[in-house]
Design a protein around this motif. Structure first.
Motif, PDB file in Angstrom:
ATOM      1  N   GLY A   1       0.794  -1.228   0.000  1.00  0.00           N
ATOM      2  CA  GLY A   1       0.000   0.000   0.000  1.00  0.00           C
ATOM      3  C   GLY A   1       0.824   1.275   0.000  1.00  0.00           C
ATOM      4  N   LYS A   2       1.819   1.345  -0.906  1.00  0.00           N
ATOM      5  CA  LYS A   2       2.668   2.541  -0.964  1.00  0.00           C
ATOM      6  C   LYS A   2       1.882   3.774  -1.391  1.00  0.00           C
ATOM      7  N   THR A   3       0.915   3.609  -2.309  1.00  0.00           N
ATOM      8  CA  THR A   3       0.168   4.763  -2.823  1.00  0.00           C
ATOM      9  C   THR A   3      -0.552   5.496  -1.703  1.00  0.00           C
ATOM     10  N   LEU A   4      -1.216   4.742  -0.815  1.00  0.00           N
ATOM     11  CA  LEU A   4      -1.919   5.365   0.303  1.00  0.00           C
ATOM     12  C   LEU A   4      -0.934   5.960   1.306  1.00  0.00           C
ATOM     13  N   THR A   5       0.178   5.277   1.530  1.00  0.00           N
ATOM     14  CA  THR A   5       1.198   5.796   2.454  1.00  0.00           C
ATOM     15  C   THR A   5       1.715   7.148   1.986  1.00  0.00           C
ATOM     16  N   VAL A   6       1.996   7.255   0.684  1.00  0.00           N
ATOM     17  CA  VAL A   6       2.463   8.524   0.116  1.00  0.00           C
ATOM     18  C   VAL A   6       1.392   9.595   0.259  1.00  0.00           C
ATOM     19  N   ALA A   7       0.136   9.228  -0.013  1.00  0.00           N
ATOM     20  CA  ALA A   7      -0.951  10.213   0.057  1.00  0.00           C
ATOM     21  C   ALA A   7      -1.110  10.758   1.475  1.00  0.00           C
ATOM     22  N   LEU A   8      -0.980   9.901   2.476  1.00  0.00           N
ATOM     23  CA  LEU A   8      -1.089  10.354   3.865  1.00  0.00           C
ATOM     24  C   LEU A   8      -0.005  11.383   4.187  1.00  0.00           C
ATOM     25  N   ALA A   9       1.235  11.083   3.750  1.00  0.00           N
ATOM     26  CA  ALA A   9       2.342  12.005   4.032  1.00  0.00           C
ATOM     27  C   ALA A   9       2.231  13.281   3.215  1.00  0.00           C
ATOM     28  N   ALA A  10       1.831  13.164   1.934  1.00  0.00           N
ATOM     29  CA  ALA A  10       1.720  14.343   1.065  1.00  0.00           C
ATOM     30  C   ALA A  10       0.635  15.294   1.562  1.00  0.00           C
ATOM     31  N   ALA A  11      -0.437  14.736   2.122  1.00  0.00           N
ATOM     32  CA  ALA A  11      -1.496  15.593   2.666  1.00  0.00           C
ATOM     33  C   ALA A  11      -0.951  16.450   3.806  1.00  0.00           C
ATOM     34  N   LEU A  12      -0.122  15.848   4.671  1.00  0.00           N
ATOM     35  CA  LEU A  12       0.484  16.616   5.767  1.00  0.00           C
ATOM     36  C   LEU A  12       1.373  17.730   5.221  1.00  0.00           C
ATOM     37  N   ARG A  13       2.134  17.427   4.177  1.00  0.00           N
ATOM     38  CA  ARG A  13       2.983  18.450   3.559  1.00  0.00           C
ATOM     39  C   ARG A  13       2.125  19.524   2.900  1.00  0.00           C
ATOM     40  N   GLY A  14       0.984  19.113   2.369  1.00  0.00           N
ATOM     41  CA  GLY A  14       0.084  20.082   1.744  1.00  0.00           C
ATOM     42  C   GLY A  14      -0.468  21.091   2.729  1.00  0.00           C
ATOM     43  N   PHE A  15      -0.553  20.700   4.008  1.00  0.00           N
ATOM     44  CA  PHE A  15      -1.053  21.627   5.031  1.00  0.00           C
ATOM     45  C   PHE A  15      -0.173  22.872   5.141  1.00  0.00           C
ATOM     46  N   THR A  16       1.103  22.756   4.750  1.00  0.00           N
ATOM     47  CA  THR A  16       2.044  23.876   4.877  1.00  0.00           C
ATOM     48  C   THR A  16       1.894  24.893   3.757  1.00  0.00           C
ATOM     49  N   ARG A  17       1.193  24.507   2.671  1.00  0.00           N
ATOM     50  CA  ARG A  17       1.018  25.351   1.480  1.00  0.00           C
ATOM     51  C   ARG A  17       2.319  25.551   0.714  1.00  0.00           C
ATOM     52  N   LEU A  18       3.388  24.868   1.098  1.00  0.00           N
ATOM     53  CA  LEU A  18       4.628  24.898   0.343  1.00  0.00           C
ATOM     54  C   LEU A  18       4.587  23.787  -0.699  1.00  0.00           C
ATOM     55  N   PRO A  19       5.327  23.919  -1.818  1.00  0.00           N
ATOM     56  CA  PRO A  19       5.234  22.922  -2.894  1.00  0.00           C
ATOM     57  C   PRO A  19       5.621  21.522  -2.418  1.00  0.00           C
TER      58      PRO A  19
ATOM     59  N   GLY B   1      -3.134  11.420  -9.612  1.00  0.00           N
ATOM     60  CA  GLY B   1      -3.658  12.778  -9.564  1.00  0.00           C
ATOM     61  C   GLY B   1      -5.168  12.817  -9.684  1.00  0.00           C
ATOM     62  N   ILE B   2      -5.721  11.907 -10.498  1.00  0.00           N
ATOM     63  CA  ILE B   2      -7.176  11.857 -10.693  1.00  0.00           C
ATOM     64  C   ILE B   2      -7.864  11.115  -9.549  1.00  0.00           C
ATOM     65  N   GLU B   3      -7.349   9.916  -9.207  1.00  0.00           N
ATOM     66  CA  GLU B   3      -8.017   9.077  -8.219  1.00  0.00           C
ATOM     67  C   GLU B   3      -7.953   9.655  -6.806  1.00  0.00           C
ATOM     68  N   LEU B   4      -6.957  10.481  -6.523  1.00  0.00           N
ATOM     69  CA  LEU B   4      -6.804  11.024  -5.179  1.00  0.00           C
ATOM     70  C   LEU B   4      -7.309  12.457  -5.046  1.00  0.00           C
ATOM     71  N   ALA B   5      -7.902  12.991  -6.119  1.00  0.00           N
ATOM     72  CA  ALA B   5      -8.370  14.386  -6.081  1.00  0.00           C
ATOM     73  C   ALA B   5      -9.407  14.594  -4.977  1.00  0.00           C
ATOM     74  N   LYS B   6     -10.366  13.668  -4.833  1.00  0.00           N
ATOM     75  CA  LYS B   6     -11.396  13.815  -3.795  1.00  0.00           C
ATOM     76  C   LYS B   6     -10.795  13.681  -2.402  1.00  0.00           C
ATOM     77  N   TYR B   7      -9.800  12.823  -2.285  1.00  0.00           N
ATOM     78  CA  TYR B   7      -9.157  12.640  -0.983  1.00  0.00           C
ATOM     79  C   TYR B   7      -8.493  13.944  -0.538  1.00  0.00           C
ATOM     80  N   TYR B   8      -7.682  14.552  -1.398  1.00  0.00           N
ATOM     81  CA  TYR B   8      -7.028  15.805  -1.020  1.00  0.00           C
ATOM     82  C   TYR B   8      -8.054  16.939  -0.873  1.00  0.00           C
ATOM     83  N   GLY B   9      -9.087  16.900  -1.709  1.00  0.00           N
ATOM     84  CA  GLY B   9     -10.121  17.914  -1.622  1.00  0.00           C
ATOM     85  C   GLY B   9     -10.870  17.884  -0.310  1.00  0.00           C
ATOM     86  N   TYR B  10     -10.835  16.759   0.381  1.00  0.00           N
ATOM     87  CA  TYR B  10     -11.470  16.608   1.693  1.00  0.00           C
ATOM     88  C   TYR B  10     -10.929  17.649   2.673  1.00  0.00           C
TER      89      TYR B  10
END
Length: 662
Positions: free
Chosen positions: A132-150, A165-174
């Motif tokens: 489950g690397k894809t979900l692991t990356v998404a969890l960490a990337a969401a935390l980085r996204g909280f900073t608003r830095l690239p 990018g398509i399948e996780l759009a709703k997840y990040y949009g949450y």
């Protein structure tokens, strides 16, 4: 608003100094620091903290999306701190885990949460295939996204970048985060818009190419403060065409492939230049080498992919010098032409290093088996291969900007990654990238069976055994994945299976369009899939009902690769997530690995030993390990040499007042 624009402009111009390269006694001290950073206690602490996250997840699971969104909004200012407070990190990861359950339907398990924590803290996490690397990356990337830095998530290919990018759009949009993908087909305007997102999925080649193109637009002076001042007073106009927001965080999937296997390969931004003399000379040289014979007129160095042309051979062509274009009429240029033509003939083979499609040469990435779009060889080699294949000679390229992946990814203030095979390179990853490696346990026990090595004296006997193995397992109804080392080998095996009337699917650099579809179906009953080592990294092979009872996926490796990590990647396709599976290596003493790295007399000794014993022995197994070690030592030396060159370049540029990222 003005402050925000100025800050963004600064970020686009600002590139941090590269991670320091320690030498001598400092290097030893730094090595011990790396051992300390990846000690067992760190992993135990990550798993304990992950358990705390899941406890908080259980408390938040029934919360509404609005409630989770409010919590994230409250947490964001705390993620601007360095380091992020522990309680904020636990709460933020629990919220992102709840989003995964609500939007994606997956409850992260403790190993995935621990992996996300490790990624956020700048570790390279080794996770087995299918964990489950894809979900692991998404969890960490969401935390980085909280900073608003690239935050750039680097994936293996365009398909995976676009898919995620398509399948996780709703997840990040949450959380109110924006996600986008940057692929090779996008224009400048589309790239600029995509890079405005909080999380950007892309490939290493696209990311570095955009970085280099932005550097060309930015020009000099490079120091961000000086440049901004010059623009404010009107000396420099506002740059147009810049697409990136800057470099801050990179999370690299299949990090060993990018940071080790492809580390020294430079990505070059080039433009065609008219050089009729080189094109004419290349065609002449191709005709002149036809009568030349190896070990008679020249020596072939397979290990270093070189050709040694003695002076007597060059002298035999003295009369030909006057036929060359004016700029090439001397013996040194003649020797260069002959050597390049012979290198193309002896070391670059169709179906292994390149394919020909639509009258053009397309390079194959030797580590992934994929076509490298828009890539060419330099210094006349590309033209020499075209001449060998009888194709129209293309104009050579002029380099406008160039940088290796090794140098580029050392520019990121925050660097992290995942891989199924990283522990073999843990020391190098620490020394070069300051990346400590942690190996996570699998969520379920591994049930993979690895059969003893089978070695044969000739390629013909090897392929007979491969066919017999496929037929036996196919009759059991089990799915089979056959890994080959080149396009040529995969096509030869496909031809043999056609004669045996065994149905199969073929995946290689020529037939790559349905890669994800082919790999995703490779776990179905009785499916036979032939694949080069591109074999669907990033796409799971899921077993259909009934296959588990038959024994799961059977992997057949038809040769060992130069890196043992690539062998482990192929083996990891079987027995994912606790499923049953099996692996068998069927090899030959005529395989390229032994030819290249084991001397001829030793290969003869191995052949006699095989004839006497009739089966693979520990000595034969050791020979493959010896060859792989020799190949990996050579690769490490190349990366170390490049590191020294980068260090020298940084010191030189610093003396000239130029930032090291240029």
């Amino acid at each position: 608003m003005v402050t925000s624009r100025l800050h963004r402009s600064y970020q686009r111009l600002n590139v941090r100094e590269h991670r320091r390269n320690y030498q001598g006694a400092d290097s030893w001290t730094f090595s011990f620091h790396g051992i300390h950073k990846r000690r067992k206690k760190i992993l135990e602490e990550l798993l304990e903290r992950a358990a705390r996250v899941l406890e908080r997840f259980d408390q938040l699971e029934s919360s509404s999306p609005e409630s989770i969104s409010r919590k994230v909004t409250e947490l964001r200012p705390r993620f601007m701190k360095d380091p992020v407070p522990e309680e904020a990190l636990i709460e933020g990861l629990a919220c992102s885990s709840v989003a995964a359950k609500h939007v994606l339907g997956f409850r992260p398990h403790v190993e995935q949460v621990a992996g996300a924590l490790g990624l956020f803290q700048g570790y390279l996490i080794e996770m087995a295939t299918g964990e489950g690397k894809t979900l692991t990356v998404a969890l960490a990337a969401a935390l980085r996204g909280f900073t608003r830095l690239p935050c750039h998530v680097v994936t293996s290919n365009d398909y995976l970048a676009e898919r995620d990018g398509i399948e996780l759009a709703k997840y990040y949009g949450y959380f109110g985060l924006k996600v986008a993908a940057v692929t090779s087909e996008m224009n400048s305007e589309g790239r600029q818009k995509a890079y405005e997102a909080d999380v950007v999925y892309t490939t290493p080649k696209e990311l570095l190419a955009d970085f280099l193109r932005d550097r060309l637009i930015l020009g000099q002076p490079y120091d961000p403060a000086r440049r901004h001042l010059r623009r404010v007073v009107g000396v420099v106009q506002q740059e147009k065409g810049i697409v990136m927001r800057g470099l801050h965080c990179a999370i690299i999937d299949e990090a060993d492939s990018v940071l080790i296997d492809e580390a020294v390969t430079p990505l070059i931004i080039s433009r065609p230049t008219e050089d009729r003399q080189l094109m004419e000379s290349t065609l002449m040289a191709q005709k002149w080498i036809n009568p030349l014979q190896p070990d008679v007129d020249y020596e072939v160095d397979f290990q270093f992919r070189d050709i040694i042309v003695p002076e007597k051979t060059v002298q035999a062509f003295d009369e030909m010098i006057k036929r060359l274009p004016p700029g090439w009429r001397n013996r040194e240029r003649l020797k260069e032409l002959l050597k390049t033509a012979l290198v193309a003939r002896e070391h670059y083979r169709k179906g292994i290093h390149y394919v020909v499609d639509d009258g053009k040469i397309h390079l194959i990435d030797e580590f992934t088996g994929r076509i490298m779009a828009h890539r060419t060889w330099q210094q006349g080699l590309h033209q020499a291969v075209e001449a060998k294949e009888g194709l129209e000679i293309s104009p050579p390229n002029e380099t406008a900007a160039s940088m290796s992946f090794q140098r580029f990814f050392r520019c990121f203030p925050v660097l992290a990654g995942l891989s199924g095979t990283a522990k073999e390179s843990k020391s190098e990853l620490w020394q070069i990238y300051h990346l400590p490696v942690l190996t996570l346990p699998t969520h379920r026990p591994v049930q993979r069976i690895v059969h003893p090595l089978a070695v044969f004296g000739s390629a013909e006997l090897k392929w007979k055994e491969v066919i017999a193995e496929i037929r036996k397992v196919y009759q059991m109804g089990r799915p089979i994945l056959v890994g080959t080392g080149s396009v040529k080998a995969s096509e030869e095996l496909a031809s043999l299976l056609e004669k045996e009337r065994i149905p199969f699917r073929l995946l290689n650099a020529v037939r790559h369009a349905q890669e994800a579809e082919i790999i995703s179906q490779a776990g179905q009953t009785g499916k036979v899939t032939i694949a080069t080592n591109m074999a669907g990294r990033g796409t799971d092979i899921k077993l259909e009902p009934g296959v588990i009872e038959r024994g799961g996926l059977h992997v057949i490796a038809t040769e060992c690769f130069e890196s043992g990590r690539v062998d482990r990647q192929l083996m990891g396709r079987a027995g994912r997530q606790g499923d049953p599976g099996s692996v068998r290596f069927i090899l030959s003493l005529e395989d390229d690995l032994l030819k290249k790295y084991i001397p001829g007399p030793m290969r003869q000794m191995l052949r006699r030993m095989l004839q006497a014993e009739g089966k693979a022995s520990k000595v034969l197994e050791g020979a493959y390990s010896l060859a792989q070690n020799a190949a990996e030592r050579m690769s490490r030396r190349a990366r170390k040499r490049l590191l020294k060159e980068d260090h020298w370049l940084e010191e030189t540029l610093a003396q000239d007042g130029i930032a090291p990222g240029e």
